[in-house]
Design an enzyme around this catalytic site. Sequence first.
Site, PDB file in Angstrom:
ATOM      1  N   ARG A 132     -17.001  11.080   7.365  1.00  0.00           N
ATOM      2  CA  ARG A 132     -16.024   9.910   7.505  1.00  0.00           C
ATOM      3  C   ARG A 132     -15.605   9.721   8.944  1.00  0.00           C
ATOM      4  NH1 ARG A 132     -11.045  11.745   4.138  1.00  0.00           N
ATOM      5  NH2 ARG A 132     -10.112   9.802   5.131  1.00  0.00           N
TER       6      ARG A 132
ATOM      7  N   LYS B 280      -2.911   6.607  12.510  1.00  0.00           N
ATOM      8  CA  LYS B 280      -2.768   5.036  12.596  1.00  0.00           C
ATOM      9  C   LYS B 280      -1.790   4.216  11.942  1.00  0.00           C
ATOM     10  CE  LYS B 280      -6.684   3.265  11.338  1.00  0.00           C
ATOM     11  NZ  LYS B 280      -6.922   2.017  10.604  1.00  0.00           N
TER      12      LYS B 280
ATOM     13  N   ARG C 187      -5.623  13.983  -2.580  1.00  0.00           N
ATOM     14  CA  ARG C 187      -6.707  13.136  -2.338  1.00  0.00           C
ATOM     15  C   ARG C 187      -8.129  13.780  -2.141  1.00  0.00           C
ATOM     16  NH1 ARG C 187      -5.429   8.583   2.186  1.00  0.00           N
ATOM     17  NH2 ARG C 187      -7.571   8.584   2.249  1.00  0.00           N
TER      18      ARG C 187
ATOM     19  N   ARG D 205     -14.774  -4.755  12.028  1.00  0.00           N
ATOM     20  CA  ARG D 205     -15.510  -3.612  11.741  1.00  0.00           C
ATOM     21  C   ARG D 205     -17.030  -3.858  12.541  1.00  0.00           C
ATOM     22  NH1 ARG D 205     -13.419  -1.095   7.005  1.00  0.00           N
ATOM     23  NH2 ARG D 205     -12.029   0.290   8.037  1.00  0.00           N
TER      24      ARG D 205
ATOM     25  N   ARG E 223      -3.803  18.009   4.796  1.00  0.00           N
ATOM     26  CA  ARG E 223      -3.212  16.866   3.879  1.00  0.00           C
ATOM     27  C   ARG E 223      -3.738  17.121   2.518  1.00  0.00           C
ATOM     28  NH1 ARG E 223      -4.153  10.691   6.376  1.00  0.00           N
ATOM     29  NH2 ARG E 223      -5.761  10.615   4.876  1.00  0.00           N
TER      30      ARG E 223
END
Length: 387
Positions: free
Chosen positions: A341, A209, A329, A284, A323
């Site tokens: 998630r 995104k 991360r 949201r 990733r």
Amino acid sequence: MSLNGIRIFVSQKNNSVLVQLHDLKFTPFISEAEITSAIEQLAQKINEEYRDEKPVFLGILNGAFLFAAELIKRFEGDCEVNFVKLSSYEGTGTTGNVDTLLGLTQPLEGRTVIVIEDIVDTGNTLESIDRILKAEKVKKSKIVTLFYKPEAYKKPLPIDYVGMEIPNDFIVGYGLDYDGLGRNLRQVYKLKESNMTNLVLFGPPGAGKGTQATILKEKYQLKHISTGDVFRYNIKNATELGTLAKSYMDKGQLVPDEVTIDMLRAEVEKDIEGNGFIFDGFPRTVAQAEALAELLQENDTEVSAMVALEVDDEVLVQRLLERGKTSGRPDDANEEVIRKRIRVYYEETAILKQFYLKQDKYYGVDGEGTITEITQRLSEVIDRIKK
Ligand code: 5GP
Ligand code: MG
């Protein structure tokens, strides 16, 4: 340029002169020359038919004052002039609404009355006036209006003389106001139609995104509004809203929607003359989507589309794990966390998808493939909604 508190400015985009009244912008619609020519034709007919009848011109305030002046000064016979205002108040018991003409200072019995209106929309005003004139026992009453909206008119009463038929748009100028302003404008303006492209961009974690938002922003000259960035900016600069937001966050509470929407409003209003926005991370909830719709409507525009990147869960998991190996991360390293998630994303967006589907504004876009391929697919959607 400023004129009695009205802001007038030249739009960069189409080079036309915009007028802002309160919160709304208007663009030129009917020129002074066109209005004058319509009035001259009306005056000619009124002269031919009523020159020898010594009519009473009944100007309806406030809107008709300019038109009435221009029409009456072209009348060549004897006439009387009375300006009135229609007043409606609730009657008692079974009487319903009571209408009166404030300022009617002369008897109209047996007279030829020419009602001068600025604009006839639904015809409610006119119907009330007609009822009062019948009760006054006039000899005959005729209606002359400068503007008439045939699509809005719902009454059987014939309108005898029409200067111009106009579509069912809200107009201002030449006597007509928006909440008190604009009556002094020499020509007629109509509400500015938005030609903005406002996208609500969605995508599950790992869908790309952010990458696509950056490309689209350049390609279509849109402003990317990421709620996260807006929050960080306001908190870092200790703006009033940032400080307010921080006070909730420090207590471990959710920042109320009003605070978030006020920050977004500030961002939107900075670029309201631009090509549009990409909203990222907002809305949201349905309440936020409704608030966004309202905020955009206040600025005479709207959400053009919700564009959601669609990527298979297994592909997302693999991408994020990849990733995680290089980014370090921690939330990208654990498969279970990743799956959670993704699940949360679908739980949150399902209701928004329904919200925008109902308005025919939902576009799902295949988010698998190369960056260029995905941009291509997104561009097809944007080019379609821009038409
Ligand atoms: P109607 O009773 O026919 O629905 O509406 C008549 C009155 O509504 C007008 O005298 C005017 O005050 C207001 N109105 C209707 N349409 C417009 C418009 O497009 N612009 C403005 N400024 N006022 C309008
Ligand atoms: Mg009026």
